[in-house]
Design a protein around this motif. Structure first.
Motif, PDB file in Angstrom:
ATOM      1  N   TRP A  19      48.448  38.398  41.742  1.00 24.10           N
ATOM      2  CA  TRP A  19      47.791  39.317  42.675  1.00 24.10           C
ATOM      3  C   TRP A  19      46.656  38.649  43.449  1.00 24.10           C
ATOM      4  O   TRP A  19      46.238  39.136  44.500  1.00 24.10           O
ATOM      5  CB  TRP A  19      47.259  40.534  41.933  1.00 24.10           C
ATOM      6  N   TYR A 151      40.464  45.392  39.402  1.00 27.57           N
ATOM      7  CA  TYR A 151      41.318  44.220  39.160  1.00 27.57           C
ATOM      8  C   TYR A 151      40.454  42.991  38.877  1.00 27.57           C
ATOM      9  O   TYR A 151      40.710  42.255  37.918  1.00 27.57           O
ATOM     10  CB  TYR A 151      42.239  43.959  40.358  1.00 27.57           C
ATOM     11  N   SER A 155      41.079  41.596  35.135  1.00 30.74           N
ATOM     12  CA  SER A 155      42.214  40.676  35.149  1.00 30.74           C
ATOM     13  C   SER A 155      41.971  39.431  34.292  1.00 30.74           C
ATOM     14  O   SER A 155      40.938  38.762  34.408  1.00 30.74           O
ATOM     15  CB  SER A 155      42.496  40.243  36.588  1.00 30.74           C
TER      16      SER A 155
END
Length: 164
Positions: A19, A151, A155
């Motif tokens: 991502w 995120y 993450s």
């Protein structure tokens, strides 16, 4: 040999992949979008005499506070423009400072958009609070904060990549 002799090792997720590619694309495109706004919205107002007409108290088209709103928009966009280059440096050097500064950028951009909408409404009360462009900008900024800040904070790839 039985199953107890094997140890499962989770692969270490790291690097500028997954991502984070979308984060990189967004960071690379952002200065281009800001430059487009400066060149197609702000520069023509300054060059064609519109800015002088709207900010001169002797003009029949004078709008009190318009120069402050324009200054806020231009300075805000220039600040974001140069800040993004710093973010790109942090991103590609895998700096441990990147996640924090990226969050500052996303939240700061949202605050900038909100303040701009409020200031424009204060200076031009006859305009609707939200036109199509400002709604699009506002939702884009909110979406970016809601998606990318969690995120960046959670993450494993981010934690394992930005370590220098």
């Amino acid at each position: 040999m039985n199953d107890a002799d094997f140890e499962f090792k989770e692969p270490k997720i790291a690097g500028l992949g997954g991502w984070l590619i979308l984060v990189a694309i967004g960071l690379i495109l952002s200065p281009l979008l800001i430059l487009n706004t400066l060149l197609t919205v702000h520069l023509p107002l300054l060059n064609d005499g519109t800015f002088n007409e709207l900010t001169s108290s002797s003009s029949e088209y004078f709008i009190p506070g318009f120069s402050l709103v324009m200054s806020f928009e231009v300075l805000g966009n220039l600040t974001l423009f140069f800040f993004i280059f710093y973010l790109l440096y942090l991103f590609f050097s895998k700096s441990k400072s990147f996640p924090l500064f990226f969050i500052y950028y996303r939240v700061g951009y949202l605050v900038f958009i909100l303040l701009d909408i409020i200031f424009v409404k204060m200076v031009l009360p006859g305009l609707p609070m939200f036109d199509a462009a400002s709604v699009r900008e506002l939702f884009s900024a909110i979406f970016s904060v809601v998606i990318w800040v969690p995120y960046i904070l959670r993450s494993k790839r981010v934690k394992n990549t930005f370590i220098y």
